[in-house]
Design a protein around this motif. Structure first.
Motif, PDB file in Angstrom:
ATOM      1  N   LEU A 113       0.652  57.322 134.261  1.00 42.93           N
ATOM      2  CA  LEU A 113       1.539  56.511 133.418  1.00 42.93           C
ATOM      3  C   LEU A 113       1.884  55.199 134.114  1.00 42.93           C
ATOM      4  CD1 LEU A 113       3.613  56.272 130.958  1.00 42.93           C
ATOM      5  CD2 LEU A 113       5.280  57.183 132.557  1.00 42.93           C
ATOM      6  N   TYR A 117      -0.099  52.177 132.490  1.00 48.40           N
ATOM      7  CA  TYR A 117       0.809  51.636 131.484  1.00 48.40           C
ATOM      8  C   TYR A 117       1.693  50.514 132.034  1.00 48.40           C
ATOM      9  CZ  TYR A 117      -0.116  55.748 128.498  1.00 48.40           C
ATOM     10  OH  TYR A 117      -0.687  56.713 127.728  1.00 48.40           O
ATOM     11  N   ALA A 147      -8.299  51.747 129.392  1.00 50.93           N
ATOM     12  CA  ALA A 147      -7.136  52.264 128.663  1.00 50.93           C
ATOM     13  C   ALA A 147      -7.404  53.654 128.127  1.00 50.93           C
ATOM     14  CB  ALA A 147      -6.773  51.312 127.525  1.00 50.93           C
ATOM     15  N   ARG A 148      -8.610  53.874 127.569  1.00 52.96           N
ATOM     16  CA  ARG A 148      -8.931  55.201 127.021  1.00 52.96           C
ATOM     17  C   ARG A 148      -8.888  56.256 128.110  1.00 52.96           C
ATOM     18  NH1 ARG A 148     -11.988  52.261 123.242  1.00 52.96           N
ATOM     19  NH2 ARG A 148     -13.657  51.870 124.718  1.00 52.96           N
ATOM     20  N   ILE A 151      -5.246  56.895 129.084  1.00 55.85           N
ATOM     21  CA  ILE A 151      -4.580  57.720 128.070  1.00 55.85           C
ATOM     22  C   ILE A 151      -4.961  59.188 128.236  1.00 55.85           C
ATOM     23  CG2 ILE A 151      -4.608  58.270 125.599  1.00 55.85           C
ATOM     24  CD1 ILE A 151      -4.753  55.215 125.087  1.00 55.85           C
ATOM     25  N   MET A 152      -6.242  59.444 128.446  1.00 53.44           N
ATOM     26  CA  MET A 152      -6.690  60.841 128.552  1.00 53.44           C
ATOM     27  C   MET A 152      -6.228  61.487 129.852  1.00 53.44           C
ATOM     28  SD  MET A 152      -7.903  61.113 125.656  1.00 53.44           S
ATOM     29  CE  MET A 152      -8.405  62.815 125.731  1.00 53.44           C
ATOM     30  N   ARG A 154      -3.378  60.789 131.433  1.00 54.22           N
ATOM     31  CA  ARG A 154      -1.971  61.170 131.218  1.00 54.22           C
ATOM     32  C   ARG A 154      -1.894  62.369 130.278  1.00 54.22           C
ATOM     33  NH1 ARG A 154       3.551  60.377 130.693  1.00 54.22           N
ATOM     34  NH2 ARG A 154       4.270  60.025 128.579  1.00 54.22           N
ATOM     35  N   GLN A 155      -2.727  62.365 129.248  1.00 53.24           N
ATOM     36  CA  GLN A 155      -2.724  63.477 128.302  1.00 53.24           C
ATOM     37  C   GLN A 155      -3.075  64.791 128.992  1.00 53.24           C
ATOM     38  OE1 GLN A 155      -4.546  62.854 124.385  1.00 53.24           O
ATOM     39  NE2 GLN A 155      -5.542  64.837 124.576  1.00 53.24           N
ATOM     40  N   GLN A 158      -0.042  65.972 130.795  1.00 53.13           N
ATOM     41  CA  GLN A 158       0.986  66.384 129.838  1.00 53.13           C
ATOM     42  C   GLN A 158       0.626  67.715 129.163  1.00 53.13           C
ATOM     43  OE1 GLN A 158       3.740  64.769 130.383  1.00 53.13           O
ATOM     44  NE2 GLN A 158       4.017  63.465 128.605  1.00 53.13           N
ATOM     45  N   LYS A 168       5.982  69.345 126.682  1.00 58.29           N
ATOM     46  CA  LYS A 168       5.585  68.292 127.621  1.00 58.29           C
ATOM     47  C   LYS A 168       6.799  67.735 128.360  1.00 58.29           C
ATOM     48  CE  LYS A 168       1.667  66.853 124.780  1.00 58.29           C
ATOM     49  NZ  LYS A 168       1.151  65.836 123.849  1.00 58.29           N
TER      50      LYS A 168
ATOM     51  N   VAL B  45       1.520  55.374 124.034  1.00 59.45           N
ATOM     52  CA  VAL B  45       0.136  54.962 123.818  1.00 59.45           C
ATOM     53  C   VAL B  45      -0.763  56.156 123.495  1.00 59.45           C
ATOM     54  CG1 VAL B  45      -1.846  53.836 124.848  1.00 59.45           C
ATOM     55  CG2 VAL B  45       0.423  52.981 125.324  1.00 59.45           C
ATOM     56  N   GLU B  46      -0.523  57.284 124.163  1.00 59.29           N
ATOM     57  CA  GLU B  46      -1.421  58.425 123.950  1.00 59.29           C
ATOM     58  C   GLU B  46      -1.342  58.976 122.531  1.00 59.29           C
ATOM     59  OE1 GLU B  46       0.854  58.259 126.413  1.00 59.29           O
ATOM     60  OE2 GLU B  46       1.873  60.179 126.704  1.00 59.29           O
ATOM     61  N   ALA B  49      -4.389  58.407 120.311  1.00 53.03           N
ATOM     62  CA  ALA B  49      -5.524  59.342 120.349  1.00 53.03           C
ATOM     63  C   ALA B  49      -5.324  60.459 119.340  1.00 53.03           C
ATOM     64  CB  ALA B  49      -5.688  59.906 121.759  1.00 53.03           C
ATOM     65  N   SER B  86       9.028  49.117 128.753  1.00 56.52           N
ATOM     66  CA  SER B  86       8.339  50.095 129.590  1.00 56.52           C
ATOM     67  C   SER B  86       7.121  50.677 128.879  1.00 56.52           C
ATOM     68  CB  SER B  86       9.295  51.183 130.050  1.00 56.52           C
ATOM     69  OG  SER B  86       9.900  51.808 128.934  1.00 56.52           O
ATOM     70  N   HIS B  87       7.321  51.462 127.853  1.00 54.08           N
ATOM     71  CA  HIS B  87       6.157  52.032 127.203  1.00 54.08           C
ATOM     72  C   HIS B  87       6.420  52.472 125.774  1.00 54.08           C
ATOM     73  CE1 HIS B  87       8.408  55.418 128.598  1.00 54.08           C
ATOM     74  NE2 HIS B  87       8.164  55.110 129.843  1.00 54.08           N
ATOM     75  N   LEU B 101      -8.777  51.154 119.837  1.00 50.53           N
ATOM     76  CA  LEU B 101      -9.363  52.008 120.880  1.00 50.53           C
ATOM     77  C   LEU B 101     -10.363  53.004 120.324  1.00 50.53           C
ATOM     78  CD1 LEU B 101      -6.224  52.824 123.062  1.00 50.53           C
ATOM     79  CD2 LEU B 101      -8.190  51.447 123.733  1.00 50.53           C
ATOM     80  N   TYR B 102     -10.099  53.501 119.128  1.00 50.44           N
ATOM     81  CA  TYR B 102     -10.908  54.607 118.612  1.00 50.44           C
ATOM     82  C   TYR B 102     -11.663  54.243 117.334  1.00 50.44           C
ATOM     83  CZ  TYR B 102      -8.071  56.953 122.047  1.00 50.44           C
ATOM     84  OH  TYR B 102      -7.460  57.289 123.236  1.00 50.44           O
TER      85      TYR B 102
END
Lengths: 488, 143
Positions: A113, A117, A147-148, A151-152, A154-155, A158, A168, B45-46, B49, B86-87, B101-102
């Motif tokens: 993160l 981020y 970024a992808r 994200i993954m 951090r995912q 979590q 989470k 952000v996540e 996805a 922050s986020h 992104l996707y």
């Protein structure tokens, strides 16, 4: 800013967790006289937990934070174990492994993160990039692949936390003397295979890539990274009995700026003997220091940079290889380059990924946990390495088991003096005697603070909105510039 | 309601800020409810996805201000509107990231429910309760 008009417009400066304020005091010639990082939130958690039954502590105190609740949950649990009557070495081995797995997932996701981020916009776009570029959204748009993966990663952390704790954020894993639930085969297998969330093997590969990224970045920007906001300091962290980097349960080790030991692998129970906390009227956050060195000399950095400085080695092979390269850069001497915190943080990401794989494949991780019988004690101390550094929880209870005293020394609190030093460095080296203070210059104040990944809400245990404010005062103490950005 | 992803945004410890979560609590008691509900203090952000894998997305949040009838449905279109903070992300920014992104953008809507009280309290105001009921009633018609 044109100093003759004594008026500055400062654009928002955030991307830290919490509510802080920076003041820069100028003299009549516009020279920086003083620079301080203030924490202006009220601290109350230690007080209002009093009167609650001891077993509630790991559940309540994790609400200090939405980013690192696991750290508070586990530090409190380790303390409460002792009140229940169980020392760390007597906890059921599988309970220890499940808690460690949870902790490594937390460090992994929290570091991801922070890097992807919060910190990456400064590195990818530069500290003087326009405001619209200073966000993870801009990183996602212009560096989609990075970024992808961020994200993954951090995912992954979590989702692992969710599998172990039910949620989470603010889940339940640890209970006094054990864990709330077992880890089941289907839960374990999910993280060993490629799914909507990639496997742990992919996490290790991506962690290696991102360590490679930061090393390449360092090669290209070493002059800036080696000098920016750097200053000599002590370093504090936990180590294992053999000197290995340790996150969950170890001894406290501190070294001075030359690498000489100032705290010799001290047991948790001894922390009050060695640590004092100073106060300043301009901040709610305390200033911890080693008593035998005094307030002026006894402060230490904590967190990834400090941990890599105090440890002798890392127990997993890939991260240890990176550690040796990291240490070689300063010829084995303590690394005081503040911006190398990002490099250190990513080595820890790799270490956590390796540790997670080890534990997922551990043949005892699925065993049923048995709790030992209760054997109540009046006091417990739990110390762990949270993502941001050494975290201390200390509780006392009465004969009914109600909490009568709680003392928390949070990671970011240790970094209070270091962050103030970093702010002072930027003020003196970037803002001093500048006819015009640009937004990019002011952003560098935050870049220095962000290197510590501070969690100001943890450090003061606050509630409510959390803006970061930057104020510039003239020689008469009048505010000549102020900027506030409220965050959600 | 296969493939519907429902986000409830807010904080049930802050009185009417808990409207988004309360909506999710209630919708799950209905005979036919979205197969995936997600509680969020704030969007991150996540979440982009997760949105990319949904057939349809609905964000439910409390609203600080007056709304005709106490609640409002609106399309949630992608917007490059990132908070410089922050986020935390707005629903429209999550949709933008999902697209960027996707390469996907499922139909998305934002349900705002008016709140009045934002103090530290696990109870919502009486007016918010009534608006929640009205918004729930609209949900089945809306789908």
């Amino acid at each position: 800013m044109n100093t003759t008009t004594q008026k500055i417009t400062i654009d928002p400066v955030t991307r830290v967790e919490g509510h802080g304020r920076v003041t820069v005091q100028l003299d009549e010639a516009g020279k920086v006289e003083q620079a301080r990082f203030h924490i202006v939130e009220f601290r109350g958690f230690e007080r209002f937990i009093q009167g609650h039954p001891y077993w509630e502590a790991p559940l309540l105190v994790q609400r200090l934070c939405g980013i690192c609740p696991v750290s508070h949950h586990l530090a409190a649990a380790k303390a409460i174990d002792q009140i229940y009557g169980v020392d760390p070495e007597d906890l059921h081995p599988t309970a220890t492994k499940i808690r460690r797995l949870l902790h490594y997932a937390q460090v992994f996701q929290s570091h991801a993160l922070h890097f992807f981020y919060l910190a990456s916009p400064d590195l990818l776009f530069g500290v003087d990039a326009p405001v619209e570029k200073r966000s993870v959204g801009a990183v996602a748009i212009e560096h989609g692949e990075l970024a992808r993966k961020g994200i993954m990663m951090r995912q992954f952390g979590q989702e692992l936390i969710k599998a172990l704790a039910g949620k989470k954020i603010h889940g339940i894993t640890a209970i006094p003397g054990g864990v709330h639930k077992n880890f089941f085969p289907e839960e374990r297998d999910y993280f060993l295979q490629e799914n909507a969330t990639p496997s742990v093997d992919t996490m290790i590969e991506w962690s290696k890539e991102v360590v490679g990224f930061i090393k390449d970045y360092h090669d290209q920007h070493f002059r800036w990274l080696d000098s920016f906001a750097s200053y000599p300091s002590g370093h504090l962290g936990l180590v294992g009995r053999d000197g290995a980097l340790e996150f969950y349960d170890g001894r406290m080790r501190a070294i001075d700026t030359h690498g000489e030991p100032t705290l010799h692998d001290v047991h948790n129970d001894q922390y009050l003997k060695y640590f004092g906390e100073g106060v300043e009227k301009w901040s709610y956050m305390k200033f911890p220091f080693l008593r035998h060195l005094g307030r002026d000399e006894g402060w230490n950095r904590v967190g990834p940079l400090a941990r890599l400085n105090v440890c002798d080695y890392i127990s997993t092979p890939l991260a240890n290889e990176e550690l040796q390269e990291f240490k070689a850069y300063t010829n084995g001497r303590p690394n005081n380059h503040t911006m190398h915190s990002h490099w250190a943080r990513l080595i820890e990401v790799l270490h956590c990924a390796e540790l997670i794989k080890e534990l997922l494949n551990d043949r005892n991780i699925l065993d049923t946990v048995e709790r030992p019988p209760v054997n109540r004690r009046p006091e417990g101390i739990g110390i762990i390495e949270a993502p941001r550094g050494t975290l201390i929880h200390h509780y006392k209870v009465d004969e009914k088991g109600s909490i009568t005293k709680c003392n928390l020394i949070v990671s970011t609190t240790h970094n209070n003096e270091p962050m103030n030093r970093a702010v002072r460095w930027v003020a003196q080296n970037v803002l001093d005697q500048q006819r015009e203070i640009t937004d990019g210059m002011l952003n560098q104040v935050e870049v220095a603070i962000r290197a510590y990944d501070p969690c100001l809400s943890c450090a003061t245990h606050s509630m409510g909105q959390m803006p970061l404010m930057l104020t510039v005062l003239n020689a008469d103490g009048e505010v000549v510039a102020e900027h506030v950005k409220a965050s959600a | 309601m296969s493939g519907v992803l429902l986000f409830g945004i807010g904080n049930c410890g802050r009185s009417d800020d808990g409207l988004g979560w309360a909506f999710l609590d209630r919708i799950q008691q209905q005979a036919e409810f979205p197969e995936q509900v997600e509680y969020r203090y704030q969007l991150q952000v996540e979440d982009a996805a997760m949105v990319s894998r949904a057939d349809r997305v609905i964000f439910v949040d409390s609203y600080q201000g007056a709304l005709p009838g106490g609640f409002q449905w609106a399309p949630c279109k992608p917007s490059r509107d990132f908070e410089f903070t922050s986020h935390v992300l707005a629903p429209a920014a999550v949709m933008y990231l999902c697209q960027d992104l996707y390469g996907k953008i499922p139909p998305a809507e934002l349900l705002l429910i008016q709140g009045d009280c934002w103090d530290l309290d696990t109870n919502m105001s009486a007016a918010a309760h009534q608006r929640l009921e009205n918004a729930l009633e609209s949900f089945s018609f809306h789908l």
